[in-house]
Design an enzyme around this catalytic site. Structure first.
Site, PDB file in Angstrom:
ATOM      1  N   GLY A  20     -42.824  -9.226  -9.436  1.00  0.00           N
ATOM      2  CA  GLY A  20     -43.042  -8.970  -8.022  1.00  0.00           C
ATOM      3  C   GLY A  20     -44.303  -9.605  -7.485  1.00  0.00           C
ATOM      4  O   GLY A  20     -44.404  -9.905  -6.295  1.00  0.00           O
ATOM      5  N   GLU A  33     -38.744 -11.188 -15.279  1.00  0.00           N
ATOM      6  CA  GLU A  33     -37.854 -10.018 -15.252  1.00  0.00           C
ATOM      7  C   GLU A  33     -36.770 -10.051 -16.321  1.00  0.00           C
ATOM      8  O   GLU A  33     -36.284  -9.005 -16.757  1.00  0.00           O
ATOM      9  CB  GLU A  33     -37.196  -9.885 -13.875  1.00  0.00           C
ATOM     10  CG  GLU A  33     -38.133  -9.494 -12.741  1.00  0.00           C
ATOM     11  CD  GLU A  33     -38.784 -10.683 -12.060  1.00  0.00           C
ATOM     12  OE1 GLU A  33     -39.374 -10.504 -10.993  1.00  0.00           O
ATOM     13  OE2 GLU A  33     -38.712 -11.819 -12.620  1.00  0.00           O
ATOM     14  N   ALA A  42     -44.100  -5.338 -10.523  1.00  0.00           N
ATOM     15  CA  ALA A  42     -43.693  -4.062  -9.958  1.00  0.00           C
ATOM     16  C   ALA A  42     -43.969  -2.943 -10.961  1.00  0.00           C
ATOM     17  O   ALA A  42     -44.476  -3.177 -12.056  1.00  0.00           O
ATOM     18  CB  ALA A  42     -42.212  -4.095  -9.580  1.00  0.00           C
ATOM     19  N   GLU A 102     -43.362 -13.078  -6.660  1.00  0.00           N
ATOM     20  CA  GLU A 102     -42.549 -13.035  -5.437  1.00  0.00           C
ATOM     21  C   GLU A 102     -43.406 -12.786  -4.197  1.00  0.00           C
ATOM     22  O   GLU A 102     -43.124 -13.321  -3.120  1.00  0.00           O
ATOM     23  CB  GLU A 102     -41.474 -11.959  -5.584  1.00  0.00           C
ATOM     24  CG  GLU A 102     -40.402 -12.359  -6.587  1.00  0.00           C
ATOM     25  CD  GLU A 102     -39.479 -11.214  -6.965  1.00  0.00           C
ATOM     26  OE1 GLU A 102     -38.254 -11.381  -6.846  1.00  0.00           O
ATOM     27  OE2 GLU A 102     -39.990 -10.147  -7.386  1.00  0.00           O
TER      28      GLU A 102
END
Length: 255
Positions: A108, A131, A63, A111
């Protein structure tokens, strides 16, 4: 529709979505998230969907850390909801979605791959829920989807320690279904998508719905759900055609 950071190509029932920010390792900033959501929404009629990243280095590196650094709790909640909305749309898409993982898939990006139905990785792919080293945890589904694929122990090590898995290790724990040389990734995924697209569409959607229920309901309810889906396919063109073709020893012509 066209976007600066995402491309969408459609051919013979296959939609290919590419996150196109190679200079930023295809990181998902706000603009790219919005484009990705709109691109997914344009694929409702596809029989198979491929998601990948531009360039040879990254699938999606994560992200937008620059954006996240200073946002408030309320803004973070909204950012999490955007990611969940997009990835849930992928996970519940009528068609199977294939992640062609061609490099780094961190945060991300990992994910995003987890939200897809199938994952094919090039030999240089690396996966990580990294993260924790940013002072946060996975926020777009990683804490929930990861353990269902790789098991609790591996998921905890990846989330607690930020451990990364190379492509071979990812295959060993079930995170990816196939590892291929980078030069062959596009062809392998293209062939896989074409094979899926040639299958009966309604039955494929039903199969995905049933498989998605495995972790959503008790087994008894899941079995009842399967019975309803199975019987509901009888009388459709594809059921009649598929069985007739089998009995007549010919290739079926599905809708």
């Amino acid at each position: 529709m066209s976007w600066e950071t995402v491309t969408l190509e459609e051919s013979e029932g296959i939609a290919t979505i590419t996150v196109d920010r190679p200079d930023s390792l295809n990181a998902l900033n706000r603009e790219t998230l919005q484009a990705l959501e709109e691109a997914v929404g344009e694929t409702d009629d596809a029989r198979a969907v491929v998601v990948t990243g531009a360039g040879k280095d990254a699938f999606v590196a994560g992200a937008d850390i620059g954006y996240m650094q200073e946002i408030s709790t309320n803004e973070a909640q909204e950012y999490a909801e955007v990611g969940h909305r997009i990835f849930d749309a992928i996970a519940t898409h009528d068609a199977p979605v294939i992640a062609a993982v061609n490099g780094y898939a961190f945060g991300g990006g990992c994910e995003l791959a987890l939200a897809c139905d199938l994952r094919v990785a090039s030999e240089n792919a690396v996966f990580g829920q990294t993260e924790i080293d940013l002072g946060i945890v996975p926020g777009w589904g990683g804490t929930q989807r990861l353990s269902r694929l790789v098991g609790d122990a591996t998921a905890r090590r990846m989330v607690f320690l930020g451990e990364r898995l190379d492509a071979a290790s990812a295959a060993e724990v079930g995170l990816v279904g196939e590892v291929v040389p980078q030069a062959e990734l596009d062809d392998v995924v293209s062939d896989l998508a074409a094979e899926i697209a040639a299958k009966p569409k309604f039955a494929m959607t039903a199969a995905k719905e049933a498989l998605n229920q495995v972790h959503e309901m008790p087994q008894s309810a899941g079995l009842a759900f399967e019975r309803r889906l199975w019987s509901g396919l009888f009388g459709t063109h594809d059921q009649r055609e598929g069985m007739a073709a089998f009995l007549e020893d010919r290739e079926p012509e599905f809708e």
